[in-house]
Scaffold this active site. Structure first.
Site, PDB file in Angstrom:
ATOM      1  CB  CYS A 116       1.931   3.058  -2.219  1.00 29.68           C
ATOM      2  SG  CYS A 116       0.892   1.718  -2.853  1.00 29.68           S
ATOM      3  CG  HIS A 176      -1.566   5.994  -3.796  1.00 30.67           C
ATOM      4  ND1 HIS A 176      -0.385   6.569  -4.210  1.00 30.67           N
ATOM      5  CD2 HIS A 176      -1.497   4.689  -4.118  1.00 30.67           C
ATOM      6  CE1 HIS A 176       0.374   5.638  -4.776  1.00 30.67           C
ATOM      7  NE2 HIS A 176      -0.272   4.493  -4.724  1.00 30.67           N
ATOM      8  CD  GLU A 195      -0.345  10.173  -3.421  1.00 24.19           C
ATOM      9  OE1 GLU A 195       0.020   9.423  -4.354  1.00 24.19           O
ATOM     10  OE2 GLU A 195      -0.517   9.764  -2.244  1.00 24.19           O
TER      11      GLU A 195
END
Length: 267
Positions: free
Chosen positions: A111, A203, A205
């Site tokens: 990002c 994102h 994660e």
């Protein structure tokens, strides 16, 4: 030959640092490749104030000599999309970090971290979006890529950002390739031609409740502003779970493949 864990550094620039570190520990757990994570914070961010006790507890100050000896490195996103890069207080430290990372076999930037890497190393500008790109979106594979192996066209991924790197400038740079975008052509995955620098604009994660937690954090910080709920979230609270598993498994395999010539066996 010996067996050892992959040594992976993470510069954690996210707002909720503890949750971010938990997320990365979870997504990088791998039964085949044991991983040891090293979490860092930028020291220049705290030049004029004490380092918070929580930050000191879960991370340590960035040391470039230590970083250079790692197998891979990750720079997370950061809530800095709407700032010019030159306004970021620790930009000089990041610039030195990018130089040190040239010795690290694999680098993954997420990002805002992806935008910063493209700006510093390839002079790619960033653009403020008309509105926050926020929610869960289907993705389009433009070029086959080992990190996306096992994913179909239209796979789901979460986005949460106010800016994007300039796609036209990326496509004009022979050192870079756009590998995947979302349904509206916003960047998902960019990689250098050597395959050792990966810019991920999602994102991945994030866990099931992370997008809603980000929304709640923003409205608590600025209650008079209007914020949209994440798009496509209803009924798809963790639609990217499979994407997450496939991507990070593939990335760890790529780390191992890059360093295997060193004579070490990983897992």
């Amino acid at each position: 030959m010996s067996v050892k864990s992959l040594q992976i550094g993470v510069l954690n620039l996210m707002h909720d640092k503890a949750a971010t570190q938990t997320d990365f520990r979870q997504v990088l757990q791998n039964n085949r490749y044991p991983v040891q994570l090293h979490f860092y914070y930028p020291t220049m961010h705290y030049l004029d104030r004490p380092v918070p006790a929580e930050v000191q507890r879960i991370a340590r100050p960035l040391k470039l000599a230590e970083v250079a000896g790692l197998d891979a490195f990750i720079i997370t996103g950061a809530p800095l999309d709407q700032l010019d890069f030159e306004q970021v207080t620790y930009l000089p430290e990041l610039q030195e970090l990018f130089k040190a990372l040239k010795q690290v076999p694999q680098r993954l930037y997420l990002c805002w971290g992806a935008m910063a890497a493209l700006y510093d190393q390839y002079q790619i500008g960033k653009e403020i979006l008309p509105q926050k790109l926020f929610g869960v979106f289907p993705q389009k594979i433009i070029q086959p890529n080992s990190l996306l192996a096992g994913l179909p066209n239209g796979f789901w991924a979460p986005h949460a950002r106010y800016a994007d790197s300039n796609r036209r400038q990326i496509e004009a740079d022979p050192q870079l390739a756009v590998k995947a975008v979302n349904q509206d052509g916003r960047l998902l995955l960019v990689q250098n031609q050597a395959g050792n620098e990966t810019m991920l604009f999602s994102h991945l994660e994030y866990q099931a409740g992370s997008l809603v937690a980000e929304y709640q954090r923003e409205i608590m910080a600025h209650p008079k502003r209007h914020y949209r709920l994440p798009i496509n979230q209803a009924g798809r609270e963790f639609a990217w779970k499979h994407t997450q598993k496939v991507f990070f498994t593939n990335w760890l395999q790529q780390v191992v493949a890059t360093i295997k010539d060193g004579g070490l066996i990983y897992g």
